[in-house]
Design a protein around this motif. Sequence first.
Motif, short mmCIF file in Angstrom:
data_model
loop_
_atom_site.label_atom_id
_atom_site.label_comp_id
_atom_site.label_asym_id
_atom_site.label_seq_id
_atom_site.Cartn_x
_atom_site.Cartn_y
_atom_site.Cartn_z
N LYS A 162 0.84 -1.19 0.00
CA LYS A 162 0.00 0.00 0.00
C LYS A 162 0.88 1.23 0.00
N ALA A 163 0.73 2.07 -1.01
CA ALA A 163 1.55 3.27 -1.13
C ALA A 163 1.15 4.29 -0.07
N PRO A 164 2.13 4.93 0.57
CA PRO A 164 1.80 5.94 1.59
C PRO A 164 1.34 7.24 0.93
N LYS A 165 0.68 8.07 1.73
CA LYS A 165 0.24 9.37 1.23
C LYS A 165 1.42 10.33 1.19
N GLY A 166 1.32 11.33 0.33
CA GLY A 166 2.39 12.31 0.23
C GLY A 166 3.16 12.19 -1.07
N GLU A 167 4.16 13.05 -1.20
CA GLU A 167 4.96 13.08 -2.41
C GLU A 167 5.91 11.87 -2.47
N PRO A 168 6.03 11.24 -3.63
CA PRO A 168 6.97 10.12 -3.75
C PRO A 168 8.41 10.60 -3.86
N ASP A 169 9.34 9.74 -3.47
CA ASP A 169 10.77 10.05 -3.61
C ASP A 169 11.24 9.63 -5.00
N ASP A 170 12.36 10.22 -5.42
CA ASP A 170 12.96 9.86 -6.70
C ASP A 170 13.83 8.61 -6.49
N LEU A 171 13.24 7.44 -6.73
CA LEU A 171 13.94 6.18 -6.47
C LEU A 171 15.12 5.96 -7.41
N THR A 172 15.16 6.72 -8.52
CA THR A 172 16.28 6.54 -9.46
C THR A 172 17.60 7.04 -8.87
N VAL A 173 17.53 7.74 -7.72
CA VAL A 173 18.76 8.16 -7.04
C VAL A 173 19.54 6.95 -6.56
N ILE A 174 18.82 5.87 -6.26
CA ILE A 174 19.46 4.63 -5.79
C ILE A 174 20.16 3.95 -6.97
N LYS A 175 21.40 3.59 -6.77
CA LYS A 175 22.16 2.93 -7.83
C LYS A 175 21.54 1.57 -8.14
N GLY A 176 21.27 1.34 -9.41
CA GLY A 176 20.66 0.09 -9.84
C GLY A 176 19.19 0.22 -10.17
N ILE A 177 18.57 1.34 -9.77
CA ILE A 177 17.15 1.58 -10.07
C ILE A 177 17.06 2.63 -11.17
N GLY A 178 16.62 2.22 -12.35
CA GLY A 178 16.42 3.14 -13.46
C GLY A 178 14.96 3.56 -13.53
N PRO A 179 14.62 4.34 -14.55
CA PRO A 179 13.22 4.79 -14.70
C PRO A 179 12.23 3.64 -14.81
N VAL A 180 12.61 2.58 -15.55
CA VAL A 180 11.70 1.44 -15.71
C VAL A 180 11.49 0.71 -14.39
N ALA A 181 12.58 0.45 -13.66
CA ALA A 181 12.47 -0.23 -12.37
C ALA A 181 11.69 0.61 -11.38
N ALA A 182 11.90 1.94 -11.39
CA ALA A 182 11.17 2.83 -10.48
C ALA A 182 9.67 2.79 -10.78
N LYS A 183 9.33 2.74 -12.07
CA LYS A 183 7.92 2.66 -12.46
C LYS A 183 7.30 1.34 -11.99
N ASP A 184 8.05 0.23 -12.15
CA ASP A 184 7.55 -1.08 -11.71
C ASP A 184 7.32 -1.10 -10.20
N LEU A 185 8.26 -0.50 -9.46
CA LEU A 185 8.11 -0.46 -8.00
C LEU A 185 6.92 0.40 -7.59
N ALA A 186 6.73 1.52 -8.30
CA ALA A 186 5.60 2.41 -7.99
C ALA A 186 4.27 1.70 -8.24
N GLU A 187 4.20 0.89 -9.29
CA GLU A 187 2.97 0.16 -9.58
C GLU A 187 2.64 -0.85 -8.48
N GLN A 188 3.68 -1.30 -7.76
CA GLN A 188 3.47 -2.24 -6.66
C GLN A 188 3.38 -1.54 -5.31
N GLY A 189 3.29 -0.18 -5.32
CA GLY A 189 3.06 0.57 -4.09
C GLY A 189 4.31 1.03 -3.38
#
Length: 231
Positions: A162-189
């Motif tokens: 379950k995704a928390p309320k509020g603004e999301p963080d830029d997960l692409t800052v983490i090494k190994g997470i690109g735009p596609v991986a960040a999108k997949d993670l966001a879809e899973q909350g």
Amino acid sequence: MFAVIKTGGKQYRVAANDLLKIEKLEANVGDIVEIGSVLAHGEGENVTFGAPFVDGALVTAEVVEQGKNRTVIAFKKRRRQNSRRKIGHRQLLTTVRIAEILLGGAKPSKKAAAKVEAKAPEAKADVAPEAKAEAAPKEAKAKKEAKAEAKTETAVAAPLFKAPKGEPDDLTVIKGIGPVAAKDLAEQGIITFAQLAKLTDKDVAKIDEHMPFSADQIKDWREQAKELAKK
């Protein structure tokens, strides 16, 4: 009786009713596949070896499942700034159940399920009027099964977290997470560093099972997220 077969560049010792995971075969679940590369066969201490294959020997197997193996990560880092390479590979596998070990040119007793299904429409065409009456309850049953499958797909499509309320963080800052991986993670909350940092080993196993990321990748992201969440 046992046999040693070769398929997908690998060798396996098999016996009747053995379940075996081999490299992907182009077949549907329920089909009977034939493996003619039999290197040896025997029973007890009596073993016959081929040169390289045994003449007239054949092993048949029923396809039980088509799936994938766990993701294997190949990571290479050089002594240069940000000089690294990460490649993932997930091998396609076919699970089969050994049906028969045939010798001396014997023919298999079981046929592929696809061949039986192909003959069924021809038999119905000869008695079309009667077949329509019999097909009505079958069509109703098929519709019910289709609705049940649709409900199952909807349940599977639900986010893992379950995704928390509020603004999301830029997960692409983490090494190994690109735009596609960040999108997949966001879809899973998963949208914040704090969520990644608080993932338990059970959560990691859940993501590894349902998403194209390995447990090692997720644990690496979790450690990086812990540092970012403190800022």
